[in-house]
Write an enzyme that holds these catalytic residues in place. Structure first.
Site, PDB file in Angstrom:
ATOM      1  N   PHE A 122       0.874  -1.175   0.000  1.00  0.00           N
ATOM      2  CA  PHE A 122       0.000   0.000   0.000  1.00  0.00           C
ATOM      3  C   PHE A 122       0.908   1.220   0.000  1.00  0.00           C
ATOM      4  CE2 PHE A 122      -2.498   3.118   2.507  1.00  0.00           C
ATOM      5  CZ  PHE A 122      -3.787   2.960   2.031  1.00  0.00           C
ATOM      6  N   ALA A 129       4.986  14.000   2.165  1.00  0.00           N
ATOM      7  CA  ALA A 129       3.570  13.794   2.528  1.00  0.00           C
ATOM      8  C   ALA A 129       3.442  12.575   3.422  1.00  0.00           C
ATOM      9  CB  ALA A 129       2.715  13.639   1.264  1.00  0.00           C
ATOM     10  N   GLY A 130       3.521  12.811   4.732  1.00  0.00           N
ATOM     11  CA  GLY A 130       3.390  11.716   5.707  1.00  0.00           C
ATOM     12  C   GLY A 130       2.046  11.811   6.389  1.00  0.00           C
ATOM     13  N   PHE A 155       9.052   4.546   2.648  1.00  0.00           N
ATOM     14  CA  PHE A 155       8.691   3.757   3.848  1.00  0.00           C
ATOM     15  C   PHE A 155       7.604   2.728   3.539  1.00  0.00           C
ATOM     16  CE2 PHE A 155       9.375   7.884   6.548  1.00  0.00           C
ATOM     17  CZ  PHE A 155      10.728   7.816   6.339  1.00  0.00           C
ATOM     18  N   ILE A 156       7.576   2.147   2.366  1.00  0.00           N
ATOM     19  CA  ILE A 156       6.468   1.257   2.015  1.00  0.00           C
ATOM     20  C   ILE A 156       6.797  -0.182   2.425  1.00  0.00           C
ATOM     21  CG2 ILE A 156       4.946   0.455   0.151  1.00  0.00           C
ATOM     22  CD1 ILE A 156       4.880   3.570   0.840  1.00  0.00           C
ATOM     23  N   GLN A 280       7.436  -6.079  45.602  1.00  0.00           N
ATOM     24  CA  GLN A 280       6.174  -5.469  45.156  1.00  0.00           C
ATOM     25  C   GLN A 280       6.369  -4.411  44.073  1.00  0.00           C
ATOM     26  OE1 GLN A 280       4.636  -4.457  49.043  1.00  0.00           O
ATOM     27  NE2 GLN A 280       3.329  -6.273  49.060  1.00  0.00           N
ATOM     28  N   GLY A 341      19.541  -5.260  33.366  1.00  0.00           N
ATOM     29  CA  GLY A 341      20.566  -5.098  32.326  1.00  0.00           C
ATOM     30  C   GLY A 341      20.374  -6.070  31.175  1.00  0.00           C
ATOM     31  N   GLU A 364       0.387   4.200  10.147  1.00  0.00           N
ATOM     32  CA  GLU A 364      -1.085   4.181  10.072  1.00  0.00           C
ATOM     33  C   GLU A 364      -1.698   5.237  10.984  1.00  0.00           C
ATOM     34  OE1 GLU A 364      -2.472   0.144  10.063  1.00  0.00           O
ATOM     35  OE2 GLU A 364      -0.843  -0.416   8.725  1.00  0.00           O
ATOM     36  N   THR A 366       0.030   8.641  13.247  1.00  0.00           N
ATOM     37  CA  THR A 366       0.786   8.752  14.504  1.00  0.00           C
ATOM     38  C   THR A 366      -0.202   8.967  15.661  1.00  0.00           C
ATOM     39  OG1 THR A 366       0.962  11.157  14.352  1.00  0.00           O
ATOM     40  CG2 THR A 366       2.728   9.871  13.296  1.00  0.00           C
TER      41      THR A 366
HETATM   42  C1  LIG Z   1       8.357   0.797   9.404  1.00  0.00           C
HETATM   43  C2  LIG Z   1       7.391   1.679   8.652  1.00  0.00           C
HETATM   44  C3  LIG Z   1       6.531   1.104   7.734  1.00  0.00           C
HETATM   45  C4  LIG Z   1       5.645   1.908   7.005  1.00  0.00           C
HETATM   46  N1  LIG Z   1       4.833   1.326   6.059  1.00  0.00           N
HETATM   47  C5  LIG Z   1       4.078   2.131   5.262  1.00  0.00           C
HETATM   48  C6  LIG Z   1       3.320   1.568   4.179  1.00  0.00           C
HETATM   49  O1  LIG Z   1       3.284   0.352   3.973  1.00  0.00           O
HETATM   50  N2  LIG Z   1       2.628   2.404   3.374  1.00  0.00           N
HETATM   51  C7  LIG Z   1       2.621   3.760   3.550  1.00  0.00           C
HETATM   52  O2  LIG Z   1       1.985   4.455   2.764  1.00  0.00           O
HETATM   53  N3  LIG Z   1       3.323   4.327   4.582  1.00  0.00           N
HETATM   54  C8  LIG Z   1       4.049   3.550   5.427  1.00  0.00           C
HETATM   55  N4  LIG Z   1       4.784   4.103   6.454  1.00  0.00           N
HETATM   56  C9  LIG Z   1       4.772   5.548   6.623  1.00  0.00           C
HETATM   57  C10 LIG Z   1       4.000   6.034   7.847  1.00  0.00           C
HETATM   58  O3  LIG Z   1       2.624   5.862   7.654  1.00  0.00           O
HETATM   59  C11 LIG Z   1       4.416   7.492   8.124  1.00  0.00           C
HETATM   60  O4  LIG Z   1       5.757   7.459   8.573  1.00  0.00           O
HETATM   61  C12 LIG Z   1       3.512   8.170   9.125  1.00  0.00           C
HETATM   62  O5  LIG Z   1       2.250   8.431   8.557  1.00  0.00           O
HETATM   63  C13 LIG Z   1       4.082   9.491   9.639  1.00  0.00           C
HETATM   64  O6  LIG Z   1       4.473  10.304   8.591  1.00  0.00           O
HETATM   65  P1  LIG Z   1       5.953  10.965   8.613  1.00  0.00           P
HETATM   66  O7  LIG Z   1       6.921   9.893   8.880  1.00  0.00           O
HETATM   67  O8  LIG Z   1       6.107  11.777   7.395  1.00  0.00           O
HETATM   68  O9  LIG Z   1       5.942  11.920   9.882  1.00  0.00           O
HETATM   69  P2  LIG Z   1       5.405  13.425   9.930  1.00  0.00           P
HETATM   70  O10 LIG Z   1       4.037  13.510   9.356  1.00  0.00           O
HETATM   71  O11 LIG Z   1       6.439  14.336   9.377  1.00  0.00           O
HETATM   72  O12 LIG Z   1       5.296  13.655  11.503  1.00  0.00           O
HETATM   73  C14 LIG Z   1       6.420  14.003  12.312  1.00  0.00           C
HETATM   74  C15 LIG Z   1       5.885  14.326  13.714  1.00  0.00           C
HETATM   75  O13 LIG Z   1       4.995  15.469  13.648  1.00  0.00           O
HETATM   76  C16 LIG Z   1       3.737  15.140  14.220  1.00  0.00           C
HETATM   77  N5  LIG Z   1       2.682  15.863  13.510  1.00  0.00           N
HETATM   78  C17 LIG Z   1       2.486  15.934  12.165  1.00  0.00           C
HETATM   79  N6  LIG Z   1       1.403  16.694  11.902  1.00  0.00           N
HETATM   80  C18 LIG Z   1       0.895  17.068  13.107  1.00  0.00           C
HETATM   81  C19 LIG Z   1      -0.225  17.858  13.517  1.00  0.00           C
HETATM   82  N7  LIG Z   1      -1.075  18.397  12.623  1.00  0.00           N
HETATM   83  N8  LIG Z   1      -0.425  18.048  14.837  1.00  0.00           N
HETATM   84  C20 LIG Z   1       0.392  17.488  15.755  1.00  0.00           C
HETATM   85  N9  LIG Z   1       1.482  16.754  15.433  1.00  0.00           N
HETATM   86  C21 LIG Z   1       1.712  16.531  14.128  1.00  0.00           C
HETATM   87  C22 LIG Z   1       3.625  13.620  14.062  1.00  0.00           C
HETATM   88  O14 LIG Z   1       2.693  13.074  14.979  1.00  0.00           O
HETATM   89  C23 LIG Z   1       5.063  13.197  14.316  1.00  0.00           C
HETATM   90  O15 LIG Z   1       5.269  13.145  15.711  1.00  0.00           O
HETATM   91  C24 LIG Z   1       5.631   3.314   7.230  1.00  0.00           C
HETATM   92  C25 LIG Z   1       6.475   3.873   8.187  1.00  0.00           C
HETATM   93  C26 LIG Z   1       7.355   3.083   8.892  1.00  0.00           C
HETATM   94  C27 LIG Z   1       8.261   3.723   9.906  1.00  0.00           C
END
Ligand SMILES: Cc1cc2nc3c(=O)[nH]c(=O)nc-3n(C[C@H](O)[C@H](O)[C@H](O)COP(=O)(O)OP(=O)(O)OC[C@H]3O[C@@H](n4cnc5c(N)ncnc54)[C@H](O)[C@@H]3O)c2cc1C
Length: 391
Positions: A122, A129-130, A155-156, A280, A341, A364, A366
């Site tokens: 996917f 564009a994250g 990152f796919i 505990q 450790g 999916e 954050t």
């Molecule tokens: C191991 C792995 C597998 C993955 N597999 C897939 C995949 O199969 N297909 C796919 O399409 N993607 C995949 N991803 C991508 C993943 O979905 C993205 O990394 C994720 O959506 C975050 O996007 P970014 O890394 O660009 O972080 P960013 O969007 O840049 O975010 C950076 C930080 O800013 C915060 N932030 C961003 N916007 C806001 C806001 N409006 N308010 C508050 N905080 C905010 C975020 O929470 C985060 O803490 C994968 C990622 C990893 C690490």
């Protein structure tokens, strides 16, 4: 909803046996070699793991959300990398097709995804564009009966080994945001589609993640999921909505395993002349972990049941994903602490799982993005709730 309790119990027992006898003994080796051996992938195929969520008409098991959650909880008690190998097929990479594919697209791909003959992925995220996936820049330009795709996905999961790519691209360049995005089914071997090397990453070794590069990649217009342009982002959100419940289930399995491992270690490890399980402060870490995982399990199963009964659980799915992934992180952190450790050493399950579960809070959606979604929906639903006359 559980359609057939006896059949489900038999399936869960089979998976449990596979987890204990086959997966757990190979976890450390797979983590070290960053690769799942092919005979093990074949065993997954024979067990039907690639097709649990795919309708029976296409060779899958057609499990409901509740059934799938129970399977996910079971399967993820072994390192989550096992599930990552088949998880695309029985989750995000097939779900777009299941919900919005044309009859011809379903017939062409779903049976092969269900059997594990092909691996799907996917491809939504891009370097720029994250979290804001609607700002994606990959373009799909119409050219007669075809579209020409250009852009880079990053990152796919499973990209380095996938056969089928669900690629999200902008078919209307002048329409910003979610509108104007379409989902395309692109087969490996299509000229102009390339995949990069697998990234080196913190955890989930054995689950390759990498770029998908599209350079003048020409696909027929019939490759658009559902056949109509402009609906891709809605398709993505439908798939992700279900997947968030799946993922929440996948956070509970590691927590169960880690509680079991904490109990085992605490009973064996002696300090000050007693097993540390008698102290505990150690018991508190076990108690908090077990309580939190029970809370997550109750929330996720309840949400899955409500989804099965046709309710809109968009907000609850976000709650599940946020709460369960944060819970898994806290439990893994406590497990390292109970192991002392040793928990920092790469030979222990606490160290491996600590690295493996970290990503659950990132992909999916954050934690922060889910918090925003939950807050928005809560404020919309509860506005005026305390006014007289409101029930
Ligand atoms: C191991 C792995 C597998 C993955 N597999 C897939 C995949 O199969 N297909 C796919 O399409 N993607 C995949 N991803 C991508 C993943 O979905 C993205 O990394 C994720 O959506 C975050 O996007 P970014 O890394 O660009 O972080 P960013 O969007 O840049 O975010 C950076 C930080 O800013 C915060 N932030 C961003 N916007 C806001 C806001 N409006 N308010 C508050 N905080 C905010 C975020 O929470 C985060 O803490 C994968 C990622 C990893 C690490």
């Amino acid at each position: 909803m559980i359609k057939d309790p006896a059949r489900l119990q038999a399936l869960l027992a089979t998976i449990r046996q596979f987890v204990i006898e086959t997966c757990i003994p190979q976890e450390a080796l797979i983590d070290r070699d960053d690769c799942i051996p092919e005979p093990l992938v074949d065993a997954m195929r024979r067990l039907g793991l690639f097709g649990h969520s795919i309708p029976e008409a296409y060779g899958g098991a057609g499990l409901t959300s509740e059934e799938l959650t129970l399977v996910n909880i079971e399967v993820s008690q072994a390192a989550t990398v096992f599930r990552a190998r088949f998880g695309g097929n029985t989750g995000i990479a097939s779900e777009s097709l299941v919900v919005d594919g044309t009859a011809a697209q379903k017939a062409r791909y779903l049976p092969r995804l269900a059997s594990g003959e092909i691996t799907g992925c996917f491809a939504l995220t891009e370097p720029e564009a994250g979290s804001d996936a609607t700002s994606l820049r990959t373009t799909a330009t119409r050219d007669g009966d075809h579209y020409v795709l250009n852009g880079t996905k990053c990152f796919i999961t499973n990209a380095p080994l996938a056969d089928l790519f669900t690629v999200f691209a902008r078919t209307e360049p002048d329409t910003p945001g979610a509108h104007g995005i379409s989902a395309f089914l692109v087969e490996r071997g299509t000229p102009g589609l390339d995949t990069g090397m697998a990234e080196r990453k913190m955890g989930q070794h054995g689950s390759p993640v990498g770029d998908v590069i599209l350079k003048d990649c020409r696909v027929p217009a019939s490759a658009i999921v559902g056949g109509e342009p402009g609906r891709g982002f809605t398709t993505a959100m439908k798939a992700l909505n279900k997947q968030r419940i799946n993922l929440a289930g996948l956070c509970i399995g590691p927590a169960i395993r880690l509680v079991d491992e904490m109990v085992r270690y605490a009973r064996e490890r002696e300090q000050f002349g007693h097993p540390i399980s008698e102290y505990q402060l150690v018991q508190q870490m076990i108690a908090d972990s077990n309580t939190e995982l029970h809370a997550a399990r109750a929330l996720v199963l309840e949400t899955a049941r409500r989804r099965d009964s046709g309710e809109d659980v968009t907000m609850e799915a976000s709650m599940c994903k946020m709460f369960a992934s944060e819970m898994a992180g806290r439990v893994a952190d406590r497990a390292v602490q109970v192991f002392g450790g040793s928990g920092y050493m790469a030979r222990t399950v606490a160290e491996r799982f600590y690295r493996d579960v970290r990503v659950f809070r990132l992909y999916e959606g954050t934690t922060q993005i889910h918090q925003l979604n939950i807050a928005k929906r809560t404020m919309a639903a509860r506005a005026g709730a305390l006014e007289p006359g409101r029930s």
